[in-house]
Design an enzyme around this catalytic site. Sequence first.
Site: not given
Ligand code: DGY
Length: 321
Positions: A235, A264, A282
């Site tokens: 993240r 984002e 992402h």
């Molecule tokens: C998640 O699953 O948390 C990813 O970052 C998004 O696909």
Amino acid sequence: MLLITRELPQAVAMRAHAEHEVRALMLTGPFEPDHLLAHLENVDAILCTPSDKFDATLIMKLPQAIKVIATFSVGLEHIDLDAAAARGITVCNTPDVLSTATAEMALTLMLMAARRAGEGERLVRAGRWTGLSPNFHLGTGIAGKTLGIFGMGRIGRELAGMARGLGMVIHYRNRNRLSPDLEAGAIYHADDDQFLQSIDVLSINTPGGDATNGWLNAARLAVMRPGAIVVNTGRGSTVDDDALIAALRRSHIRAAGLDVFNNEPHLHPGYLDLENIVLLPHIGSATLETRNAMGFLALDGIARVLNATGSPQHISRRDVP
Ligand code: DGY
């Protein structure tokens, strides 16, 4: 009725329609809480994504009938779990099924950063390639280098297996030391500085949240080896953007590969004019197979809650490694 915030893969949408009466918002831009709230009549379940922020204010305004929020992600940073628990709403996520795809993305970014692949591609497309010469576009290899995994959960361990196959030595930093079978020879560090001083490549594989907010800051970057590489598929909140940009500008950090960002999709503009960074939108879990599996798992979670057969698996689970 199931409310779905964004368009789903076809197979997942078909199953959702087979199992529920569906209201599909088909959002493509920013998530507006008031827009959601205006569409919740008769809704008892919500299927959302990490682009849809369910903070405490929104959760408190949800109708009593809402029993479950399933998110199309393993990450839960966008949902206030305490507020959901206080309202008696179960939160489901989609762990496990995206571990391989996300680890593949971390590996992609690592190789692209080390071998300057993004920069090379931009050069070719711009018609600026003048031909091969011995010193042209030199990067660095990863075989024999030390990979430091910050967050040795399922994705981190998957990445460790792939990187071992490429001849890397694995170190890791985690809340707790893993059992020897899960560690598989990786070297555990209980201390950030010792961990960061020991590695050539840092891969961030934590799911975000308060405990790691701004973890990769100027002080931690300063203790990293000169010429180290940073990759983040966890993240964006784990990284202090200003500090990473400064370290990339003075090449203390050789290169970075980021698939996730603060705020984002409006990433820090300081990243955009740096050559020594690979920026992806992402897409760590973005394969059709994986997205289908995630959607099915989310629907499984919703069914367990609505049918009151709730096994605790995959439910309200913080994916903290
Ligand atoms: C998640 O699953 O948390 C990813 O970052 C998004 O696909």
